[in-house]
Scaffold this active site. Sequence first.
Site, PDB file in Angstrom:
ATOM      1  N   ASP A   1      -6.478  28.536   4.206  1.00 40.76           N
ATOM      2  CA  ASP A   1      -6.817  29.419   3.046  1.00 40.76           C
ATOM      3  C   ASP A   1      -5.815  30.715   2.766  1.00 40.76           C
ATOM      4  O   ASP A   1      -5.271  30.961   1.934  1.00 40.76           O
ATOM      5  CB  ASP A   1      -8.109  29.603   2.988  1.00 40.76           C
TER       6      ASP A   1
ATOM      7  N   ASP B   1      -7.140  21.281   9.526  1.00 41.82           N
ATOM      8  CA  ASP B   1      -6.507  22.381  10.169  1.00 41.82           C
ATOM      9  C   ASP B   1      -7.201  22.782  11.345  1.00 41.82           C
ATOM     10  O   ASP B   1      -6.756  23.629  12.121  1.00 41.82           O
ATOM     11  CB  ASP B   1      -6.368  23.490   8.800  1.00 41.82           C
TER      12      ASP B   1
ATOM     13  N   SER C   1     -11.575  29.894  -2.085  1.00 41.33           N
ATOM     14  CA  SER C   1     -11.113  30.939  -1.051  1.00 41.33           C
ATOM     15  C   SER C   1     -11.144  32.215  -1.666  1.00 41.33           C
ATOM     16  O   SER C   1     -10.387  33.120  -1.583  1.00 41.33           O
ATOM     17  CB  SER C   1      -9.826  30.456  -0.693  1.00 41.33           C
ATOM     18  N   SER C   2     -12.277  32.515  -2.303  1.00 39.50           N
ATOM     19  CA  SER C   2     -12.324  34.154  -2.840  1.00 39.50           C
ATOM     20  C   SER C   2     -12.336  34.937  -1.479  1.00 39.50           C
ATOM     21  O   SER C   2     -11.852  36.051  -1.560  1.00 39.50           O
ATOM     22  CB  SER C   2     -13.646  34.267  -3.559  1.00 39.50           C
TER      23      SER C   2
ATOM     24  N   HIS D   1     -10.436  19.753   6.268  1.00 45.20           N
ATOM     25  CA  HIS D   1     -10.853  19.298   7.811  1.00 45.20           C
ATOM     26  C   HIS D   1      -9.794  18.943   8.696  1.00 45.20           C
ATOM     27  O   HIS D   1     -10.185  18.090   9.872  1.00 45.20           O
ATOM     28  CB  HIS D   1     -12.285  18.796   7.946  1.00 45.20           C
TER      29      HIS D   1
ATOM     30  N   GLY E   1     -17.895  31.290  -4.095  1.00 45.92           N
ATOM     31  CA  GLY E   1     -18.919  30.387  -3.602  1.00 45.92           C
ATOM     32  C   GLY E   1     -18.344  29.019  -4.248  1.00 45.92           C
ATOM     33  O   GLY E   1     -19.029  28.031  -4.478  1.00 45.92           O
TER      34      GLY E   1
ATOM     35  N   ARG F   1      -7.270  29.624  -3.689  1.00 42.40           N
ATOM     36  CA  ARG F   1      -6.121  28.459  -3.708  1.00 42.40           C
ATOM     37  C   ARG F   1      -7.117  27.310  -4.096  1.00 42.40           C
ATOM     38  O   ARG F   1      -8.317  27.326  -3.870  1.00 42.40           O
ATOM     39  CB  ARG F   1      -5.702  28.333  -2.232  1.00 42.40           C
TER      40      ARG F   1
HETATM   41  C1  GLA Z   1     -12.387  25.893   4.746  1.00 39.89           C
HETATM   42  C2  GLA Z   1     -11.817  26.932   5.958  1.00 39.89           C
HETATM   43  C3  GLA Z   1     -10.078  26.286   6.145  1.00 39.89           C
HETATM   44  C4  GLA Z   1     -10.590  24.719   6.419  1.00 39.89           C
HETATM   45  C5  GLA Z   1     -11.301  24.039   5.172  1.00 39.89           C
HETATM   46  C6  GLA Z   1     -11.707  22.629   5.386  1.00 39.89           C
HETATM   47  O1  GLA Z   1     -11.923  26.299   3.608  1.00 39.89           O
HETATM   48  O2  GLA Z   1     -11.473  28.047   5.651  1.00 39.89           O
HETATM   49  O3  GLA Z   1      -9.729  26.463   7.043  1.00 39.89           O
HETATM   50  O4  GLA Z   1     -10.965  24.109   7.473  1.00 39.89           O
HETATM   51  O5  GLA Z   1     -12.407  24.758   5.073  1.00 39.89           O
HETATM   52  O6  GLA Z   1     -10.181  21.564   5.053  1.00 39.89           O
END
Ligand code: GLA
Length: 334
Positions: free
Chosen positions: A147, A18, A104-105, A16, A100, A9
């Site tokens: 994510d 959630d 969201s791998s 920051h 990295g 995603r």
């Molecule tokens: C990472 C976390 C999410 C979220 C973001 C910041 O991706 O996995 O849950 O907190 O950071 O928005």
Amino acid sequence: MIVARAPGRVNLIGDHTDHTGGFVLPMAIDRATAITGEATDEPVIRLTSDAQDGTVAVPLPVADPGVVGPSWGRYVAAVAAALGREAGFAGHVTSTVPVGAGLSSSAALLVATGLAFGADPADRVTLARLAQSAERSAVGVPCGIMDPLASVAGREGHALLIDTARAEATPVPVPDDVDVVVVHSGEARSLAGSPYAERRARCETAAGLVGSLREASLGEVAAITDPVVRAAGRHVVTENARVRQAATALADGAIDEVGRLMVESHRSLRDDLEVSTPALDRLVDRLVATPGVFGARLTGAGFGGCVVALARPGALREGWVVRPSDGASVSPAG
Ligand code: GLA
């Protein structure tokens, strides 16, 4: 043979938030992790991977996911533990989600693993929560629901306005004539070992002081004595407002406005929550100064990784153009 697939995603705006039940506007992208495999009689999970080094061989039932090696196997083991899996599995992992980068791998791997191991694809929130808690037990990162829920609930052509307190995702159309471009800052980052948990704690402390950051006014947040906590609270309150404004603007096709809100979001993440880096700041400045770019911001947790930009088609000749895509799936279904 089971084929389970889960996309990465990119978060257009709302970072920051959630941690404290706020709002986010991510989209599932056309880069995904897939697991192809089948159940076996031997009580071991065996996986090879195109994307990551090493072979995973996890005896079942899983005792402690956090000590499995190679490290990507921890995610697999944590999902098996959460599902109480006892039947073996042998398969192969492929992925087009860069590791990295802030795409969201890990959520893609967790969700694909959950589906490969029999989680119900129709029960999206349970699947997302399973992935969220598995990430915590795998690597100790207290991540939120954004994510995995984006990976599960994605819809082609749409971003998702997610109310993280209710775990509700509302699709918001992304106009065809806009490129969503992800550009890497050159700084790899992993959430484990980053100040992520400390920033989360700042936000939670602020929320505790005002009751709820969803409901709080800027005036209430301004009364917080500790300057670091006050700034974190200000970030969350203003970011929640920006997310909702951006979702409305996106649905109206007002991309200039979305871009303006993205730049404000970046400044807030940089100045109030202190999760940006000089390389991310320089990249955002350079992209925003490029003709045809509506806005850009760091995306995800920060501390390195990627910037997301909205641009006129073809205006940016770097990075990856990503398309809003459908969420995770498994076949044969059920
Ligand atoms: C990472 C976390 C999410 C979220 C973001 C910041 O991706 O996995 O849950 O907190 O950071 O928005």
